[in-house]
Design an enzyme around this catalytic site. Structure first.
Site, PDB file in Angstrom:
ATOM      1  N   GLU A  28      52.027  69.593  64.297  1.00 28.80           N
ATOM      2  CA  GLU A  28      51.002  70.585  64.633  1.00 28.80           C
ATOM      3  C   GLU A  28      51.296  71.226  65.978  1.00 28.80           C
ATOM      4  O   GLU A  28      51.623  70.495  66.918  1.00 28.80           O
ATOM      5  CB  GLU A  28      49.618  69.937  64.659  1.00 28.80           C
TER       6      GLU A  28
ATOM      7  N   ARG B  82      32.369  56.825  59.000  1.00 23.01           N
ATOM      8  CA  ARG B  82      31.264  57.768  59.266  1.00 23.01           C
ATOM      9  C   ARG B  82      31.504  59.128  58.611  1.00 23.01           C
ATOM     10  O   ARG B  82      30.612  59.698  57.989  1.00 23.01           O
ATOM     11  CB  ARG B  82      31.130  58.005  60.770  1.00 23.01           C
ATOM     12  N   ILE B  83      32.726  59.654  58.761  1.00 21.57           N
ATOM     13  CA  ILE B  83      32.992  61.000  58.240  1.00 21.57           C
ATOM     14  C   ILE B  83      33.025  60.965  56.714  1.00 21.57           C
ATOM     15  O   ILE B  83      32.434  61.816  56.043  1.00 21.57           O
ATOM     16  CB  ILE B  83      34.299  61.566  58.841  1.00 21.57           C
TER      17      ILE B  83
ATOM     18  N   HIS C 166      43.698  72.412  62.007  1.00 19.38           N
ATOM     19  CA  HIS C 166      43.062  71.234  62.602  1.00 19.38           C
ATOM     20  C   HIS C 166      41.763  71.624  63.325  1.00 19.38           C
ATOM     21  O   HIS C 166      41.637  71.476  64.550  1.00 19.38           O
ATOM     22  CB  HIS C 166      44.024  70.514  63.563  1.00 19.38           C
ATOM     23  N   ILE C 167      40.804  72.089  62.517  1.00 21.60           N
ATOM     24  CA  ILE C 167      39.545  72.573  63.100  1.00 21.60           C
ATOM     25  C   ILE C 167      38.337  71.766  62.618  1.00 21.60           C
ATOM     26  O   ILE C 167      37.213  72.262  62.643  1.00 21.60           O
ATOM     27  CB  ILE C 167      39.332  74.085  62.806  1.00 21.60           C
TER      28      ILE C 167
ATOM     29  N   ARG D  36      44.717  62.844  59.374  1.00 16.33           N
ATOM     30  CA  ARG D  36      45.907  63.180  60.152  1.00 16.33           C
ATOM     31  C   ARG D  36      47.003  63.541  59.162  1.00 16.33           C
ATOM     32  O   ARG D  36      47.101  62.929  58.074  1.00 16.33           O
ATOM     33  CB  ARG D  36      46.380  61.997  61.002  1.00 16.33           C
TER      34      ARG D  36
HETATM   35  C1  DGY Z   1      39.487  63.904  66.034  1.00 17.51           C
HETATM   36  O1  DGY Z   1      38.503  63.865  66.773  1.00 17.51           O
HETATM   37  O2  DGY Z   1      40.193  62.932  65.823  1.00 17.51           O
HETATM   38  C2  DGY Z   1      39.796  65.214  65.393  1.00 17.51           C
HETATM   39  O3  DGY Z   1      40.910  65.183  64.623  1.00 17.51           O
HETATM   40  C3  DGY Z   1      39.869  66.322  66.420  1.00 17.51           C
HETATM   41  O4  DGY Z   1      38.618  66.673  66.700  1.00 17.51           O
END
Ligand code: DGY
Length: 320
Positions: A265, A155-156, A284-285, A236
């Site tokens: 992190e 999806r991303i 990690h935002i 990640r």
């Molecule tokens: C996730 O949802 O896996 C992101 O890395 C944190 O929002």
């Protein structure tokens, strides 16, 4: 009434929703819940809402015999030992969809910032090292018309690829399985990983962290990339061998990197990557907008309520 434990302060609408149906205990702080507290609270809970920094494993299960559902407030779930939970019949859920667009926006922010040296430029302005205009000052990479390589076309990845239309980009992708919908929608071309690395001007990584993807990008992969390429990671940190990325960036291939995620992190401030001018780092935002975080918390809450009232979860994680 069933009882749930929420392991962090989360947006209030999700707490309100939980309280309508369940007895709720919350670690109402922004810092992670200490492990001992998590285990103690889980011992009295029927369900838990956890963050990606909370480890949910065999030790957790031993401490939490009543827990029937674990709702992760993240789409990634490498913090959860899914097979161990499945074996004990515990339902696991995540928060897909609701953070897709926010994360895709952040990937583009890193891509653009790294390509056009925005952070380095900001530092020059701030430090007073901005010299006279000259034709070769702070040259970056063209984005418009370039080739985008997506590694992990879920999806991303698809949402990142969709944004490339506005930049008239060719899109290549690599994924475990072909994504024919993406090919039809965007004309994206399916390639081997090596071909994506060889051909792309921008390589954006969106794979989940699994035993197959851990350490997937190292010296060999970076050596295949163009010396003008930008590497972006929004998945990640552990899919990248950071020390090898550092050496590769120092040697100039890839040309730059935009990183939202790190092996450890928060990453220590003496992480060598942070000393490089061609690295743009974010803490990690990817999903850090108020609406995305609210929707993530609500979805996690809805999953808890559903399972604890005998309904199927909305977004279960299943073993593949
Ligand atoms: C996730 O949802 O896996 C992101 O890395 C944190 O929002």
């Amino acid at each position: 009434m069933a009882r749930v434990f929420v392991s962090r302060r989360i947006p209030q609408p999700a707490i309100d929703l939980l309280r309508q149906h369940l007895e709720v205990a919350v670690w109402d702080a922004l810092a992670p819940v200490p492990r001992a507290v998590l285990l103690r609270e889980a011992a009295q809970a029927d369900g838990v809402l956890v963050m990606l920094s909370d480890r949910v494993d065999a030790e957790f299960l031993d401490a939490a015999p009543r827990v029937r559902v674990v709702a992760n407030m993240a789409v990634g779930y490498d913090n959860i030992d899914v097979p161990a939970l499945a074996q004990r019949g515990v339902v696991v859920t995540n928060t897909p969809n609701v953070l897709t667009e926010a994360t895709a926006d952040l990937a583009w922010a890193l891509l653009m910032a790294a390509a056009r040296r925005i952070v380095e430029g900001h530092k020059a302005v701030e430090n007073g090292t901005w010299g006279a205009w000259h034709p070769f000052y702070m040259l970056g990479q063209d984005v418009y018309g370039a080739t985008l390589g997506i590694v992990g076309a879920g999806r991303i990845g698809a949402a990142i690829a969709r944004r490339a239309r506005g930049f008239n980009m060719r899109v290549l992708y690599h994924n475990r399985r072909r994504n024919e919908a993406l090919e039809a929608e965007l004309g994206a071309a399916y390639c081997t990983l090596d071909d994506v690395l060889r051909q792309a001007d921008f390589v954006v990584v969106c794979v989940p962290l699994t035993e197959h993807t851990r350490g997937m990008f190292g010296a060999r992969e970076f050596a295949l990339m163009k010396d003008t390429a930008v590497f972006v990671n929004v998945s990640r940190g552990s899919v990248v061998r950071e020390q090898e990325l550092y050496q590769a960036l120092r040697a100039g291939r890839p040309w730059a990197a935009g990183l939202d995620v790190f092996e450890v992190e928060p990453t220590p401030k003496d992480n060598p990557l942070l000393s490089l001018p061609n690295v743009v780092a974010a803490p990690h935002i990817g999903s850090a907008t108020l609406s995305a975080r609210t929707e993530m918390a609500l979805l996690a809450a809805k999953n808890l309520v559903a399972v604890l009232s005998g309904q199927p979860p909305l977004t279960p994680i299943t073993l593949t």
